[in-house]
Design a protein around this motif. Structure first.
Motif, PDB file in Angstrom:
ATOM      1  N   VAL A 285       0.723 -18.352 -38.802  1.00 12.27           N
ATOM      2  CA  VAL A 285      -0.611 -18.050 -38.282  1.00 12.27           C
ATOM      3  C   VAL A 285      -1.447 -17.489 -39.424  1.00 12.27           C
ATOM      4  O   VAL A 285      -0.920 -16.854 -40.343  1.00 12.27           O
ATOM      5  CB  VAL A 285      -0.506 -17.004 -37.135  1.00 12.27           C
ATOM      6  CG1 VAL A 285      -1.870 -16.642 -36.596  1.00 12.27           C
ATOM      7  CG2 VAL A 285       0.383 -17.519 -36.035  1.00 12.27           C
ATOM      8  N   ASP A 286      -2.748 -17.762 -39.376  1.00 10.01           N
ATOM      9  CA  ASP A 286      -3.654 -17.246 -40.397  1.00 10.01           C
ATOM     10  C   ASP A 286      -3.555 -15.721 -40.482  1.00 10.01           C
ATOM     11  O   ASP A 286      -3.458 -15.042 -39.459  1.00 10.01           O
ATOM     12  CB  ASP A 286      -5.092 -17.670 -40.049  1.00 10.01           C
ATOM     13  CG  ASP A 286      -6.093 -17.189 -41.068  1.00 10.01           C
ATOM     14  OD1 ASP A 286      -5.967 -17.561 -42.254  1.00 10.01           O
ATOM     15  OD2 ASP A 286      -6.998 -16.421 -40.665  1.00 10.01           O
ATOM     16  N   ARG A 287      -3.582 -15.196 -41.706  1.00  9.58           N
ATOM     17  CA  ARG A 287      -3.448 -13.751 -41.901  1.00  9.58           C
ATOM     18  C   ARG A 287      -4.599 -12.982 -41.247  1.00  9.58           C
ATOM     19  O   ARG A 287      -4.414 -11.893 -40.707  1.00  9.58           O
ATOM     20  CB  ARG A 287      -3.375 -13.448 -43.403  1.00  9.58           C
ATOM     21  CG  ARG A 287      -2.788 -12.096 -43.678  1.00  9.58           C
ATOM     22  CD  ARG A 287      -2.419 -11.937 -45.125  1.00  9.58           C
ATOM     23  NE  ARG A 287      -3.624 -11.792 -45.923  1.00  9.58           N
ATOM     24  CZ  ARG A 287      -3.678 -11.988 -47.236  1.00  9.58           C
ATOM     25  NH1 ARG A 287      -2.623 -12.326 -47.898  1.00  9.58           N
ATOM     26  NH2 ARG A 287      -4.807 -11.830 -47.884  1.00  9.58           N
ATOM     27  N   GLY A 288      -5.789 -13.537 -41.279  1.00 12.41           N
ATOM     28  CA  GLY A 288      -6.943 -12.900 -40.632  1.00 12.41           C
ATOM     29  C   GLY A 288      -6.740 -12.775 -39.130  1.00 12.41           C
ATOM     30  O   GLY A 288      -7.113 -11.772 -38.523  1.00 12.41           O
ATOM     31  N   ALA A 289      -6.131 -13.794 -38.516  1.00 11.27           N
ATOM     32  CA  ALA A 289      -5.861 -13.754 -37.084  1.00 11.27           C
ATOM     33  C   ALA A 289      -4.850 -12.650 -36.775  1.00 11.27           C
ATOM     34  O   ALA A 289      -4.988 -11.924 -35.776  1.00 11.27           O
ATOM     35  CB  ALA A 289      -5.342 -15.102 -36.596  1.00 11.27           C
ATOM     36  N   VAL A 290      -3.854 -12.500 -37.644  1.00 14.72           N
ATOM     37  CA  VAL A 290      -2.866 -11.435 -37.455  1.00 14.72           C
ATOM     38  C   VAL A 290      -3.546 -10.080 -37.598  1.00 14.72           C
ATOM     39  O   VAL A 290      -3.319  -9.164 -36.791  1.00 14.72           O
ATOM     40  CB  VAL A 290      -1.692 -11.577 -38.457  1.00 14.72           C
ATOM     41  CG1 VAL A 290      -0.766 -10.378 -38.376  1.00 14.72           C
ATOM     42  CG2 VAL A 290      -0.924 -12.862 -38.205  1.00 14.72           C
ATOM     43  N   ASN A 291      -4.396  -9.938 -38.609  1.00 13.50           N
ATOM     44  CA  ASN A 291      -5.104  -8.667 -38.818  1.00 13.50           C
ATOM     45  C   ASN A 291      -5.938  -8.298 -37.594  1.00 13.50           C
ATOM     46  O   ASN A 291      -5.929  -7.146 -37.148  1.00 13.50           O
ATOM     47  CB  ASN A 291      -6.005  -8.738 -40.054  1.00 13.50           C
ATOM     48  CG  ASN A 291      -5.223  -8.778 -41.342  1.00 13.50           C
ATOM     49  OD1 ASN A 291      -4.059  -8.370 -41.386  1.00 13.50           O
ATOM     50  ND2 ASN A 291      -5.841  -9.274 -42.394  1.00 13.50           N
ATOM     51  N   ARG A 292      -6.663  -9.269 -37.049  1.00 19.95           N
ATOM     52  CA  ARG A 292      -7.496  -9.004 -35.870  1.00 19.95           C
ATOM     53  C   ARG A 292      -6.636  -8.626 -34.668  1.00 19.95           C
ATOM     54  O   ARG A 292      -6.965  -7.705 -33.916  1.00 19.95           O
ATOM     55  CB  ARG A 292      -8.376 -10.211 -35.540  1.00 19.95           C
ATOM     56  CG  ARG A 292      -9.553 -10.384 -36.497  1.00 19.95           C
ATOM     57  CD  ARG A 292     -10.504 -11.464 -36.019  1.00 19.95           C
ATOM     58  NE  ARG A 292      -9.882 -12.786 -35.974  1.00 19.95           N
ATOM     59  CZ  ARG A 292      -9.727 -13.603 -37.019  1.00 19.95           C
ATOM     60  NH1 ARG A 292     -10.177 -13.229 -38.215  1.00 19.95           N
ATOM     61  NH2 ARG A 292      -9.168 -14.784 -36.877  1.00 19.95           N
ATOM     62  N   ALA A 293      -5.527  -9.317 -34.490  1.00 21.07           N
ATOM     63  CA  ALA A 293      -4.640  -9.017 -33.365  1.00 21.07           C
ATOM     64  C   ALA A 293      -4.066  -7.607 -33.487  1.00 21.07           C
ATOM     65  O   ALA A 293      -4.002  -6.860 -32.504  1.00 21.07           O
ATOM     66  CB  ALA A 293      -3.512 -10.043 -33.293  1.00 21.07           C
ATOM     67  N   VAL A 294      -3.677  -7.212 -34.693  1.00 16.38           N
ATOM     68  CA  VAL A 294      -3.123  -5.875 -34.913  1.00 16.38           C
ATOM     69  C   VAL A 294      -4.199  -4.817 -34.679  1.00 16.38           C
ATOM     70  O   VAL A 294      -3.933  -3.766 -34.084  1.00 16.38           O
ATOM     71  CB  VAL A 294      -2.495  -5.762 -36.325  1.00 16.38           C
ATOM     72  CG1 VAL A 294      -2.163  -4.317 -36.666  1.00 16.38           C
ATOM     73  CG2 VAL A 294      -1.254  -6.634 -36.411  1.00 16.38           C
ATOM     74  N   GLN A 295      -5.428  -5.078 -35.121  1.00 16.83           N
ATOM     75  CA  GLN A 295      -6.522  -4.125 -34.887  1.00 16.83           C
ATOM     76  C   GLN A 295      -6.760  -3.949 -33.392  1.00 16.83           C
ATOM     77  O   GLN A 295      -6.992  -2.832 -32.915  1.00 16.83           O
ATOM     78  CB  GLN A 295      -7.801  -4.596 -35.572  1.00 16.83           C
ATOM     79  CG  GLN A 295      -7.784  -4.412 -37.066  1.00 16.83           C
ATOM     80  CD  GLN A 295      -9.042  -4.970 -37.731  1.00 16.83           C
ATOM     81  OE1 GLN A 295      -9.818  -5.684 -37.099  1.00 16.83           O
ATOM     82  NE2 GLN A 295      -9.226  -4.652 -38.991  1.00 16.83           N
ATOM     83  N   ARG A 296      -6.713  -5.046 -32.635  1.00 16.26           N
ATOM     84  CA  ARG A 296      -6.898  -4.949 -31.177  1.00 16.26           C
ATOM     85  C   ARG A 296      -5.765  -4.151 -30.539  1.00 16.26           C
ATOM     86  O   ARG A 296      -5.988  -3.368 -29.612  1.00 16.26           O
ATOM     87  CB  ARG A 296      -6.969  -6.342 -30.561  1.00 16.26           C
ATOM     88  CG  ARG A 296      -8.270  -7.041 -30.835  1.00 16.26           C
ATOM     89  CD  ARG A 296      -8.388  -8.328 -30.042  1.00 16.26           C
ATOM     90  NE  ARG A 296      -9.422  -9.140 -30.619  1.00 16.26           N
ATOM     91  CZ  ARG A 296      -9.253 -10.356 -31.163  1.00 16.26           C
ATOM     92  NH1 ARG A 296      -8.070 -10.915 -31.150  1.00 16.26           N
ATOM     93  NH2 ARG A 296     -10.262 -11.007 -31.677  1.00 16.26           N
TER      94      ARG A 296
END
Length: 87
Positions: A26-37
């Motif tokens: 998965v795109d790293r940005g998508a992981v970052n956003r998911a973790v922030q949520r």
């Protein structure tokens, strides 16, 4: 949804976002956003530190009331009772 659950599980197990991205493809940005949520949801679900049993709240209020009895407030003047300064 399964990806978000996987991200949450891997994040809670201590994996870095970059590593999660690599493992799941998965795109790293998508992981970052998911973790922030996930972190934002944890903050919202944190219990309020002021919430407690009614007995605890009552005892705290009583302790505060006892601190401010008239005997403890001697020497304090209201604004109108204060001696006038001689300037």
């Amino acid at each position: 949804m399964a990806t978000i659950n996987s991200i949450e599980t891997l994040h809670r197990s201590g994996r870095s976002n970059r590593e999660i991205s690599r493992l799941l493809g998965v795109d790293r940005g998508a992981v970052n956003r998911a973790v922030q949520r996930l972190k934002a949801a944890e903050v919202q679900n944190r219990p309020n530190p002021l919430t407690g049993s009614s007995q605890t709240i009552r005892s705290t209020i009583r302790r505060i009331q006892l601190q401010f009895t008239p005997q403890n407030l001697t020497g304090f003047h209201s604004r109108n009772d204060r001696p006038k300064s001689k300037n």
